[in-house]
Scaffold this active site. Sequence first.
Site, PDB file in Angstrom:
ATOM      1  N   ASN A   1     -30.609  11.670 -26.391  1.00 20.02           N
ATOM      2  CA  ASN A   1     -29.372  11.458 -26.146  1.00 20.02           C
ATOM      3  C   ASN A   1     -28.483  12.776 -25.895  1.00 20.02           C
ATOM      4  O   ASN A   1     -28.305  13.430 -27.062  1.00 20.02           O
ATOM      5  CB  ASN A   1     -28.693  10.459 -27.142  1.00 20.02           C
TER       6      ASN A   1
ATOM      7  N   LYS B   1     -25.420  13.489 -25.126  1.00 15.55           N
ATOM      8  CA  LYS B   1     -24.048  13.388 -25.530  1.00 15.55           C
ATOM      9  C   LYS B   1     -23.071  14.156 -24.371  1.00 15.55           C
ATOM     10  O   LYS B   1     -23.730  14.244 -23.292  1.00 15.55           O
ATOM     11  CB  LYS B   1     -23.920  13.793 -26.926  1.00 15.55           C
TER      12      LYS B   1
ATOM     13  N   GLU C   1     -29.811   3.850 -36.222  1.00 14.26           N
ATOM     14  CA  GLU C   1     -29.262   5.100 -36.451  1.00 14.26           C
ATOM     15  C   GLU C   1     -28.327   5.153 -37.514  1.00 14.26           C
ATOM     16  O   GLU C   1     -27.051   4.533 -37.511  1.00 14.26           O
ATOM     17  CB  GLU C   1     -28.452   5.608 -35.278  1.00 14.26           C
TER      18      GLU C   1
ATOM     19  N   GLY D   1     -26.629  13.682 -36.643  1.00 11.25           N
ATOM     20  CA  GLY D   1     -25.918  15.246 -36.568  1.00 11.25           C
ATOM     21  C   GLY D   1     -25.624  15.831 -37.631  1.00 11.25           C
ATOM     22  O   GLY D   1     -24.912  16.822 -37.913  1.00 11.25           O
TER      23      GLY D   1
ATOM     24  N   HIS E   1     -23.638   3.249 -29.213  1.00  5.26           N
ATOM     25  CA  HIS E   1     -24.028   4.268 -30.302  1.00  5.26           C
ATOM     26  C   HIS E   1     -22.705   4.425 -31.295  1.00  5.26           C
ATOM     27  O   HIS E   1     -21.620   3.985 -30.742  1.00  5.26           O
ATOM     28  CB  HIS E   1     -24.056   5.637 -29.523  1.00  5.26           C
TER      29      HIS E   1
ATOM     30  N   GLU F   1     -20.762   6.776 -32.223  1.00  5.69           N
ATOM     31  CA  GLU F   1     -19.726   7.600 -31.809  1.00  5.69           C
ATOM     32  C   GLU F   1     -18.909   6.567 -30.780  1.00  5.69           C
ATOM     33  O   GLU F   1     -17.663   7.014 -30.798  1.00  5.69           O
ATOM     34  CB  GLU F   1     -20.352   9.031 -31.235  1.00  5.69           C
TER      35      GLU F   1
ATOM     36  N   SER G   1     -30.804  12.977 -36.858  1.00  5.40           N
ATOM     37  CA  SER G   1     -31.491  14.283 -37.321  1.00  5.40           C
ATOM     38  C   SER G   1     -33.035  14.412 -37.229  1.00  5.40           C
ATOM     39  O   SER G   1     -33.752  14.831 -38.372  1.00  5.40           O
ATOM     40  CB  SER G   1     -30.944  14.579 -38.744  1.00  5.40           C
TER      41      SER G   1
HETATM   42  P1  PGA Z   1     -28.996  13.766 -34.024  1.00  6.82           P
HETATM   43  O1  PGA Z   1     -28.215  12.361 -32.863  1.00  6.82           O
HETATM   44  O2  PGA Z   1     -30.482  13.691 -33.736  1.00  6.82           O
HETATM   45  O3  PGA Z   1     -28.245  14.771 -33.507  1.00  6.82           O
HETATM   46  O4  PGA Z   1     -28.692  13.234 -35.288  1.00  6.82           O
HETATM   47  C1  PGA Z   1     -29.023  11.263 -32.854  1.00  6.82           C
HETATM   48  C2  PGA Z   1     -28.087  10.245 -32.230  1.00  6.82           C
HETATM   49  O5  PGA Z   1     -26.968  10.559 -31.886  1.00  6.82           O
HETATM   50  O6  PGA Z   1     -28.867   9.614 -31.216  1.00  6.82           O
END
Ligand code: PGA
Length: 253
Positions: free
Chosen positions: A9, A11, A170, A176, A98, A100, A216
Amino acid sequence: MRTKIVAGNWKMNLNREESIELVNAISAELKHLELGNNRVMVFPPSINIEAAQNSKSRDARVEVGAQNMHQANGGAFTGEISASMLIGANVKTVILGHSERREYFNETDSLLKEKVDQALENNLEVVFCFGEKLEERNAKSHFDVVERQLKKALFHLTEAQWANIILAYEPVWAIGTGMTATPEQAQEMHAFIRNTIGSAFNDKLAGAVSILYGGSVKPNNAEEIFGKPDVDGGLIGGASLNASDFSAIIKAM
Ligand code: PGA
């Protein structure tokens, strides 16, 4: 056997040239890798989907999907993109839900249900994301939260529609942050998810759905997390922006 998947992803990162470079660099890393039935996907920002997709050096096994879409199939929704537009751009898979999007764009369970329906009606495959926040885990309500997120957006689907659903658990506290769920925490939740789907539908369906872990995932922890029996790969944010890290994670699948 369930399909294993590693998905990146991106983003809101990378411009057009950088998107092409990254898809090419990933393709080069995969050149001599036998993937079998395993799948690799990248999700650039919509404006760069076609550039990534049409890059001449893209390995055809690197699928290019979309990060989001609107719940309506067209109309006066300035700035939005519909499922049929994604199909028109040769996209097969869309990420929905997601954290976010839930957090910064107020996407609720009921809105996500509409988006899932619209995607499936247009024959898109959905990577459906969900997961609890830190305070919910601390309050020990993480199983309830996850069950609610699944029920509200997905449990009205038919068995046939489930064939086009990929799940991505997730935990919000792991996204993140560098704070990964332990492989045991991931396995515990993934088994819970599979059991919940098994009770609502049946074991065959539950056994066939791919459940990815996200939060992560890095080259140094991917193998241990992916080694758990109910973890079928990962949705990768930060580490998917670097071709060698992302391919190391693909090799851990
Ligand atoms: P990350 O993000 O690997 O940077 O923690 C995962 C995601 O948002 O799908």
